[in-house]
Design a protein around this motif. Sequence first.
Motif, short mmCIF file in Angstrom:
data_model
loop_
_atom_site.label_atom_id
_atom_site.label_comp_id
_atom_site.label_asym_id
_atom_site.label_seq_id
_atom_site.Cartn_x
_atom_site.Cartn_y
_atom_site.Cartn_z
N ILE A 71 -48.76 -11.22 33.20
CA ILE A 71 -49.08 -11.29 34.70
C ILE A 71 -50.58 -11.92 34.64
O ILE A 71 -50.80 -12.35 35.84
CB ILE A 71 -48.93 -10.30 35.38
CG1 ILE A 71 -49.71 -9.15 34.80
CG2 ILE A 71 -47.27 -9.78 35.55
CD1 ILE A 71 -49.91 -7.86 35.70
N ALA A 72 -51.27 -11.92 33.55
CA ALA A 72 -52.80 -12.64 33.72
C ALA A 72 -52.88 -12.75 32.41
O ALA A 72 -52.60 -12.05 31.52
CB ALA A 72 -53.57 -11.73 34.23
N GLY A 73 -53.32 -14.13 32.05
CA GLY A 73 -53.74 -14.47 30.59
C GLY A 73 -52.78 -15.71 30.26
O GLY A 73 -51.79 -16.32 30.79
N ASN A 74 -52.83 -16.27 29.16
CA ASN A 74 -52.18 -17.62 28.78
C ASN A 74 -51.07 -17.06 27.82
O ASN A 74 -51.03 -16.56 26.70
CB ASN A 74 -53.11 -18.44 27.60
CG ASN A 74 -52.68 -19.76 27.34
OD1 ASN A 74 -51.59 -19.84 27.11
ND2 ASN A 74 -53.48 -20.73 27.23
N GLY A 75 -49.92 -17.20 28.44
CA GLY A 75 -48.61 -16.98 27.80
C GLY A 75 -48.42 -17.54 26.78
O GLY A 75 -48.01 -16.92 25.44
N GLU A 76 -48.60 -18.73 26.27
CA GLU A 76 -48.42 -19.50 25.03
C GLU A 76 -49.53 -18.81 23.98
O GLU A 76 -48.79 -18.58 22.85
CB GLU A 76 -48.70 -21.23 25.35
CG GLU A 76 -47.54 -21.79 25.95
CD GLU A 76 -46.25 -21.78 25.37
OE1 GLU A 76 -46.09 -21.34 24.20
OE2 GLU A 76 -45.16 -22.06 26.01
N ALA A 77 -50.64 -18.73 24.41
CA ALA A 77 -51.61 -18.30 23.33
C ALA A 77 -51.04 -16.78 22.81
O ALA A 77 -51.25 -16.29 21.90
CB ALA A 77 -52.92 -17.96 23.99
N ILE A 78 -50.68 -15.95 23.80
CA ILE A 78 -50.26 -14.53 23.40
C ILE A 78 -49.13 -14.54 22.58
O ILE A 78 -48.83 -13.74 21.74
CB ILE A 78 -50.03 -13.92 24.95
CG1 ILE A 78 -51.35 -13.48 25.67
CG2 ILE A 78 -49.14 -12.51 24.69
CD1 ILE A 78 -51.36 -12.97 27.20
N ARG A 79 -47.89 -15.46 23.12
CA ARG A 79 -46.94 -15.58 22.04
C ARG A 79 -47.16 -15.94 20.80
O ARG A 79 -46.79 -15.42 19.66
CB ARG A 79 -45.83 -16.46 22.61
CG ARG A 79 -44.44 -16.67 22.14
CD ARG A 79 -43.66 -17.69 22.18
NE ARG A 79 -42.59 -17.78 21.42
CZ ARG A 79 -42.35 -17.89 20.04
NH1 ARG A 79 -43.55 -18.39 19.37
NH2 ARG A 79 -41.28 -17.73 19.32
#
Length: 286
Positions: A71-79
Amino acid sequence: MSAASRWGTPVSLIRLEGSDTRRFLHGQSSQAIELAKPGDCLPTCLISPTARMRGLALVCIDDAGADLIVIAGNGEAIRAALDRVLFPADNVRLGAVQPATLWQWQGEAQTEDSVLMRPGVDLGSGPNAAVVLQRSDEELPPWLADLPEWSGEQVEANRLRHGLPTEPGELNDDTNPFELGLAQWVSLNKGCYVGQETLAKLATYDGVKQQLRYWETSEALEPGTTLSSAGGERAGVVTSSQGGRGLALIRRSQLEASTLQAGGRELTISTPLAFIAPPTGAGGQG
């Protein structure tokens, strides 16, 4: 009560499947997930080994695995970060990042329990409010679609008043969950996980040096503006702004101040609605 209205927040949806999903997410985020039951929706922080913020997410558990809703942050970087620590022996299949929308509302609405998620934290509509996830290929439930939608300005004003962090202002390499009022998003009792040692020390030794606060003033301020006390002592820095209101990280020595200064202008300072005070003396239990 005022008429009901709705607003949506774009989120990144990452699907994980396999018998090790809960154990894997348990070790890679701040919440106790391993013993969660199907149907549970848990708030969690995605952090670095030194407990610096990477993102906020909801973990929604089901029989086959879990949805990780960033819900906050870079989804691609987290994946990508999750993929790097996924071992071949882990029975976890990590799906691609999918766009989705997280919907909230205020006022009375004829909801359907089957589509509601209850994360148990304040995401902008109250501490016990439900939310609805709309996937990219889904229509909104009619009861929700019929509600008038907030403008972007209203959504941002609500985010600021509740103190909901976003990047880059609040989610970055300089902040940790306790500074941002996210104590409910962290478990100090679950044992080893990424960033656990740092968070335990912060709690045990009352080591949080700054906290997020809401401010208002008569003129616009830009992120990065330095705040000072009436006596000229450096007090903090603005992290987000919308004209004459916003968020700032305030030094511990100035947390009791009701007003601060910025270039000769006076700001009123208050605690954001969703902010939870950092724990003290509770670390090291895991």
